[in-house]
Design a protein around this motif. Structure first.
Motif, mmCIF file in Angstrom:
data_model
loop_
_atom_site.group_PDB
_atom_site.id
_atom_site.type_symbol
_atom_site.label_atom_id
_atom_site.label_comp_id
_atom_site.label_asym_id
_atom_site.label_seq_id
_atom_site.Cartn_x
_atom_site.Cartn_y
_atom_site.Cartn_z
ATOM 1 N N ASP A 109 -36.716 94.243 -66.323
ATOM 2 C CA ASP A 109 -35.538 93.912 -67.136
ATOM 3 C C ASP A 109 -35.466 92.405 -67.391
ATOM 4 O OD1 ASP A 109 -34.792 96.600 -67.357
ATOM 5 O OD2 ASP A 109 -33.691 96.528 -65.462
ATOM 6 N N ALA A 110 -36.453 91.896 -68.144
ATOM 7 C CA ALA A 110 -36.611 90.460 -68.353
ATOM 8 C C ALA A 110 -35.404 89.829 -69.039
ATOM 9 C CB ALA A 110 -37.881 90.192 -69.158
ATOM 10 N N SER A 111 -34.773 90.519 -69.982
ATOM 11 C CA SER A 111 -33.625 89.913 -70.669
ATOM 12 C C SER A 111 -32.453 89.743 -69.711
ATOM 13 C CB SER A 111 -33.218 90.721 -71.905
ATOM 14 O OG SER A 111 -32.862 92.030 -71.546
ATOM 15 N N ALA A 112 -32.268 90.670 -68.777
ATOM 16 C CA ALA A 112 -31.211 90.518 -67.771
ATOM 17 C C ALA A 112 -31.520 89.326 -66.864
ATOM 18 C CB ALA A 112 -31.072 91.798 -66.946
ATOM 19 N N ILE A 113 -32.768 89.185 -66.455
ATOM 20 C CA ILE A 113 -33.169 88.061 -65.605
ATOM 21 C C ILE A 113 -32.886 86.733 -66.321
ATOM 22 C CG2 ILE A 113 -35.169 86.885 -64.587
ATOM 23 C CD1 ILE A 113 -36.220 89.743 -63.872
ATOM 24 N N ARG A 114 -33.221 86.665 -67.610
ATOM 25 C CA ARG A 114 -32.945 85.435 -68.376
ATOM 26 C C ARG A 114 -31.454 85.133 -68.398
ATOM 27 N NH1 ARG A 114 -36.983 87.590 -71.659
ATOM 28 N NH2 ARG A 114 -35.465 88.384 -73.174
ATOM 29 N N LEU A 115 -30.619 86.159 -68.568
ATOM 30 C CA LEU A 115 -29.166 85.962 -68.578
ATOM 31 C C LEU A 115 -28.697 85.407 -67.231
ATOM 32 C CD1 LEU A 115 -26.291 86.313 -69.796
ATOM 33 C CD2 LEU A 115 -26.337 88.649 -68.868
ATOM 34 N N TYR A 116 -29.113 86.011 -66.135
ATOM 35 C CA TYR A 116 -28.672 85.551 -64.812
ATOM 36 C C TYR A 116 -29.074 84.100 -64.590
ATOM 37 C CZ TYR A 116 -28.288 90.608 -64.127
ATOM 38 O OH TYR A 116 -27.984 91.935 -64.272
ATOM 39 N N GLU A 117 -30.314 83.772 -64.924
ATOM 40 C CA GLU A 117 -30.787 82.405 -64.692
ATOM 41 C C GLU A 117 -30.074 81.405 -65.599
ATOM 42 O OE1 GLU A 117 -35.092 82.686 -64.786
ATOM 43 O OE2 GLU A 117 -35.111 83.560 -62.764
ATOM 44 N N ARG A 118 -29.799 81.781 -66.834
ATOM 45 C CA ARG A 118 -29.055 80.918 -67.753
ATOM 46 C C ARG A 118 -27.653 80.635 -67.218
ATOM 47 N NH1 ARG A 118 -30.302 83.831 -72.148
ATOM 48 N NH2 ARG A 118 -28.279 84.825 -72.286
ATOM 49 N N LEU A 119 -27.080 81.607 -66.510
ATOM 50 C CA LEU A 119 -25.727 81.447 -65.957
ATOM 51 C C LEU A 119 -25.726 80.806 -64.569
ATOM 52 C CD1 LEU A 119 -24.088 84.788 -67.153
ATOM 53 C CD2 LEU A 119 -23.913 82.505 -68.157
ATOM 54 N N GLY A 120 -26.879 80.338 -64.113
ATOM 55 C CA GLY A 120 -26.936 79.588 -62.861
ATOM 56 C C GLY A 120 -27.158 80.410 -61.609
#
Length: 170
Positions: free
Chosen positions: A132-143
């Motif tokens: 779930d790469a897009s979810a991982i990107r979201l979490y990392e973008r949010l710190g």
């Protein structure tokens, strides 16, 4: 799509949230469990609080803060911090239908959950499947910070690699 609002989940949202979950499963393969009885998966007894995203007169997303149930992310965080499991919540059941993703519904659902956790003295953790790469990107973008790797077990003995995260500090 009209603008999306984020609000607390009510029992009246259950059917709409279940329909959105099935739609997300059809497009993304998430979640790997729960789609056989989506209403029971969404309205688990372990849910401490939940929110929905509503747009165009329907439920387009959902997130929950849940009591720890021995998840790898909880165990990793307790070992790495001074927190005990009583001060940890699990961010879970996050899903947003494709048509609502460009309206920051996922980010805003997560912000509602993190705000609730802070108000209640909880640090949030989650695990996310590597696929779930897009979810991982979201979490990392949010710190959110990676705290380790795990294997997510589901179904009848099936497994999939997952990554564990902890929410940012205030």
């Amino acid at each position: 799509m009209e603008s999306v609002i984020i609000r607390p989940f009510t029992d009246d949202d259950l059917a709409g949230a279940a329909a959105a979950l099935v739609e997300v499963h059809d497009t993304d393969g998430y979640p790997v469990e729960g789609v056989n009885d989506p209403e029971a998966w969404i309205k688990s007894e372990d849910v401490l609080a939940a929110w929905v995203a509503e747009g165009g007169g329907r439920i387009v997303g959902h997130v929950a803060v849940m009591k720890p149930q021995g998840e790898a992310a909880v165990n990793l965080w307790v070992k790495q911090s001074d927190d005990d499991a009583d001060h940890v919540g699990v961010l879970a059941r996050l899903f947003v239908v494709q048509s609502a993703r460009k309206q920051a519904a996922g980010r805003r659902l997560m912000e509602a959950a993190v705000s609730h956790a802070r108000t209640h003295g909880l640090r949030l953790v989650l695990d996310v499947m590597v696929k779930d790469a897009s979810a991982i990107r979201l979490y990392e973008r949010l710190g959110w910070r990676k705290i380790g790797d795990t294997i997510h077990h589901f179904g009848s003995g099936e497994t999939i690699p997952a990554v564990c995260y902890v929410s940012p500090t205030a």
